[in-house]
Design a protein around this motif. Structure first.
Motif, PDB file in Angstrom:
ATOM      1  N   ASN A  27       0.854  -1.184   0.000  1.00 11.68           N
ATOM      2  CA  ASN A  27       0.000   0.000   0.000  1.00 11.68           C
ATOM      3  C   ASN A  27       0.889   1.231   0.000  1.00 11.68           C
ATOM      4  O   ASN A  27       1.251   1.754   1.034  1.00 11.68           O
ATOM      5  CB  ASN A  27      -0.918  -0.023   1.234  1.00 11.68           C
ATOM      6  CG  ASN A  27      -1.896   1.145   1.213  1.00 11.68           C
ATOM      7  OD1 ASN A  27      -1.906   1.937   0.291  1.00 11.68           O
ATOM      8  ND2 ASN A  27      -2.718   1.215   2.242  1.00 11.68           N
ATOM      9  N   SER A  28       1.229   1.725  -1.187  1.00 10.92           N
ATOM     10  CA  SER A  28       2.154   2.845  -1.293  1.00 10.92           C
ATOM     11  C   SER A  28       1.464   4.100  -1.776  1.00 10.92           C
ATOM     12  O   SER A  28       2.106   5.025  -2.216  1.00 10.92           O
ATOM     13  CB  SER A  28       3.281   2.481  -2.254  1.00 10.92           C
ATOM     14  OG  SER A  28       2.735   2.184  -3.524  1.00 10.92           O
ATOM     15  N   LYS A  46      -8.165   1.512   2.980  1.00 11.64           N
ATOM     16  CA  LYS A  46      -7.751   0.556   3.997  1.00 11.64           C
ATOM     17  C   LYS A  46      -8.166  -0.845   3.580  1.00 11.64           C
ATOM     18  O   LYS A  46      -9.280  -1.057   3.133  1.00 11.64           O
ATOM     19  CB  LYS A  46      -8.415   0.937   5.324  1.00 11.64           C
ATOM     20  CG  LYS A  46      -7.658   0.425   6.537  1.00 11.64           C
ATOM     21  CD  LYS A  46      -8.214   1.041   7.794  1.00 11.64           C
ATOM     22  CE  LYS A  46      -7.415   0.557   8.978  1.00 11.64           C
ATOM     23  NZ  LYS A  46      -7.881   1.138  10.218  1.00 11.64           N
ATOM     24  N   ALA A  47      -7.235  -1.773   3.723  1.00 10.75           N
ATOM     25  CA  ALA A  47      -7.482  -3.137   3.237  1.00 10.75           C
ATOM     26  C   ALA A  47      -8.682  -3.763   3.925  1.00 10.75           C
ATOM     27  O   ALA A  47      -8.819  -3.716   5.126  1.00 10.75           O
ATOM     28  CB  ALA A  47      -6.249  -3.998   3.484  1.00 10.75           C
ATOM     29  N   GLU A  48      -9.570  -4.308   3.102  1.00  9.28           N
ATOM     30  CA  GLU A  48     -10.730  -5.039   3.612  1.00  9.28           C
ATOM     31  C   GLU A  48     -10.860  -6.335   2.833  1.00  9.28           C
ATOM     32  O   GLU A  48     -10.527  -6.406   1.654  1.00  9.28           O
ATOM     33  CB  GLU A  48     -12.015  -4.216   3.417  1.00  9.28           C
ATOM     34  CG  GLU A  48     -12.056  -2.961   4.259  1.00  9.28           C
ATOM     35  CD  GLU A  48     -13.325  -2.177   3.986  1.00  9.28           C
ATOM     36  OE1 GLU A  48     -13.570  -1.225   4.711  1.00  9.28           O
ATOM     37  OE2 GLU A  48     -14.049  -2.543   3.040  1.00  9.28           O
ATOM     38  N   GLU A 101     -13.251  -9.628  -7.551  1.00  8.73           N
ATOM     39  CA  GLU A 101     -12.078  -8.781  -7.592  1.00  8.73           C
ATOM     40  C   GLU A 101     -11.331  -8.926  -8.913  1.00  8.73           C
ATOM     41  O   GLU A 101     -10.755  -7.970  -9.407  1.00  8.73           O
ATOM     42  CB  GLU A 101     -11.123  -9.132  -6.443  1.00  8.73           C
ATOM     43  CG  GLU A 101     -11.566  -8.636  -5.101  1.00  8.73           C
ATOM     44  CD  GLU A 101     -10.489  -8.839  -4.058  1.00  8.73           C
ATOM     45  OE1 GLU A 101     -10.638  -8.264  -2.980  1.00  8.73           O
ATOM     46  OE2 GLU A 101      -9.519  -9.544  -4.325  1.00  8.73           O
ATOM     47  N   ASN A 102     -11.330 -10.097  -9.487  1.00 11.47           N
ATOM     48  CA  ASN A 102     -10.524 -10.353 -10.665  1.00 11.47           C
ATOM     49  C   ASN A 102     -11.346 -10.605 -11.921  1.00 11.47           C
ATOM     50  O   ASN A 102     -10.803 -11.011 -12.940  1.00 11.47           O
ATOM     51  CB  ASN A 102      -9.615 -11.563 -10.408  1.00 11.47           C
ATOM     52  CG  ASN A 102      -8.638 -11.297  -9.295  1.00 11.47           C
ATOM     53  OD1 ASN A 102      -8.023 -10.247  -9.252  1.00 11.47           O
ATOM     54  ND2 ASN A 102      -8.486 -12.250  -8.398  1.00 11.47           N
ATOM     55  N   LYS A 145      -8.904  -3.568  -7.176  1.00 10.63           N
ATOM     56  CA  LYS A 145      -7.718  -3.851  -6.376  1.00 10.63           C
ATOM     57  C   LYS A 145      -7.678  -3.049  -5.078  1.00 10.63           C
ATOM     58  O   LYS A 145      -6.669  -3.039  -4.377  1.00 10.63           O
ATOM     59  CB  LYS A 145      -6.447  -3.563  -7.198  1.00 10.63           C
ATOM     60  CG  LYS A 145      -6.256  -4.497  -8.371  1.00 10.63           C
ATOM     61  CD  LYS A 145      -6.130  -5.929  -7.890  1.00 10.63           C
ATOM     62  CE  LYS A 145      -5.973  -6.908  -9.037  1.00 10.63           C
ATOM     63  NZ  LYS A 145      -5.973  -8.298  -8.570  1.00 10.63           N
ATOM     64  N   GLY A 146      -8.771  -2.338  -4.760  1.00 15.85           N
ATOM     65  CA  GLY A 146      -8.851  -1.652  -3.476  1.00 15.85           C
ATOM     66  C   GLY A 146      -8.616  -0.153  -3.533  1.00 15.85           C
ATOM     67  O   GLY A 146      -8.641   0.516  -2.504  1.00 15.85           O
TER      68      GLY A 146
END
Length: 359
Positions: free
Chosen positions: A33-34, A40-42, A50-51, A167-168
């Motif tokens: 996470n840059s 925030k990751a969930e 997602e894919n 991808k969030g």
């Protein structure tokens, strides 16, 4: 003799070791996470969602994966078609036997109670076409997801926004930055995937190139088997990854050099050995059509083409040879039931005792 206490302790140690490995795998599988854009990751409710707009690594009915690995489920896919999911290892064996008997009767077109290579070839082509149609239907859904304005065309930027959102990343923020030509601070792994996808996007964009894909072009982007041009591109990518001397051809040593992983124990060594044997056999007996020890892009393309009737006939002969115990170059019901795991992935028990009771 090992004491019960020591055995339990040993199991506990193994469990903790496995848990630690899984935790490490989970950590390293996630992109860094840059960016302030990344939320925030969930945990996703459905990992498939997602894919879903990514070109799949696995293509049904194709002999090789996009990463150059052999498709281990190929025989089952071209024998079962869309019915593949109905054959489950946990299903009741008697039910699976009956399903397999029904399939046998459909393949046996002339009703002589045996399957010839021509009958199997016809069946393979039909089942491959079923996978093609499944991909077409799935593509309609995926295309709608990336075509928010419904104009029948998807720009690279529209796709890029949806991809990063999956991808969030925050979709609105990404869209705003792209609109204003601002830099997207994306981690290296995600950027590498995007770069590869853009190359594929260019290839799917039919002349005159405009970086806009319609539904048909988007299908080629997700499923290269639907386009001869994209199939060529897929072959080039595989050769590029495996070709060590840069001559755009593959030798046997190059084809079997793709590592499965670091071998740390005998079980892993056995897996590696089996993997090499499978690739060596496929290279020498199937892909290298003229048996000169070299696989060209043209040979690999013919091998990969799912609608090649000559390939389908060869495949039919190979599938029959696996189970043809009486060597009459046909498949009888008893033979296909005995080798059910090869054709369906489901091992049927007591097949001989039940065959005459049910068919």
């Amino acid at each position: 003799m090992v004491s019960k206490r020591a055995f339990i302790c040993s199991l506990g140690s193994i469990y903790l070791s496995l848990l630690f490995v899984f935790l490490l795998m989970d950590v390293y599988a996630r992109p860094a996470n840059s960016s302030a854009l990344k939320e925030k990751a969930e945990k996703a409710a459905d990992s498939k969602d997602e894919n879903e707009i990514l070109p799949p690594d696995h293509l049904n009915g194709i002999k090789m994966e996009m990463d150059g690995h052999l498709n281990k489920e190929f025989h089952q896919e071209v024998f079962l078609g869309k019915e593949m999911e109905e054959f489950d290892e946990d299903s009741e064996p008697r039910r699976n036997r009956r399903k397999l008997m029904v399939i046998f009767s459909k393949v046996d077109q002339n009703r002589d109670k045996k399957v010839s290579a021509k009958e199997m070839q016809r069946w393979i082509m039909e089942k491959t076409e079923e996978h093609f149609q499944e991909a077409v239907e799935e593509n309609k859904m995926h295309f709608r997801a990336v075509d928010p304005d419904g104009d029948g065309h998807v720009s690279w930027d529209e796709y890029r926004i949806k991809f990063l959102a999956s991808k969030g990343f925050n979709e609105k923020e990404v869209a705003e930055k792209i609109k204003n030509n601002e830099e997207l601070k994306i981690d290296e792994e995600t950027q590498e995937v995007l770069d590869n996808l853009k190359d594929r996007w260019y290839q799917a964009d039919n002349p005159p190139p405009d970086l806009l894909l319609n539904a048909e072009e988007f299908l080629s982007f997700l499923h290269p088997e639907h386009s001869r041009g994209m199939l060529k591109f897929m072959v080039k990518e595989i050769v590029r990854d495996l070709d060590q001397d840069g001559d755009k051809k593959l030798t046997l040593s190059e084809f079997i050099s793709l590592p499965v992983g670091t071998v740390e124990n005998q079980q892993a060594q056995d897996i590696d050995d089996d993997w090499v044997k499978d690739r060596k056999k496929e290279f020498e007996e199937v892909i290298d059509a003229d048996h000169d020890g070299i696989v060209t892009m043209e040979e690999l393309e013919e091998y990969m083409d799912p609608m090649n009737e000559y390939n389908a006939l060869n495949e039919a002969k190979q599938m029959i040879a696996v189970a043809d115990e009486n060597q009459n170059h046909h498949l009888e019901l008893e033979e296909i039931l005995k080798y059910s795991e090869y054709f369906t992935g489901s091992k049927l028990m007591d097949y001989a005792r039940n065959v005459h009771e049910e068919f």
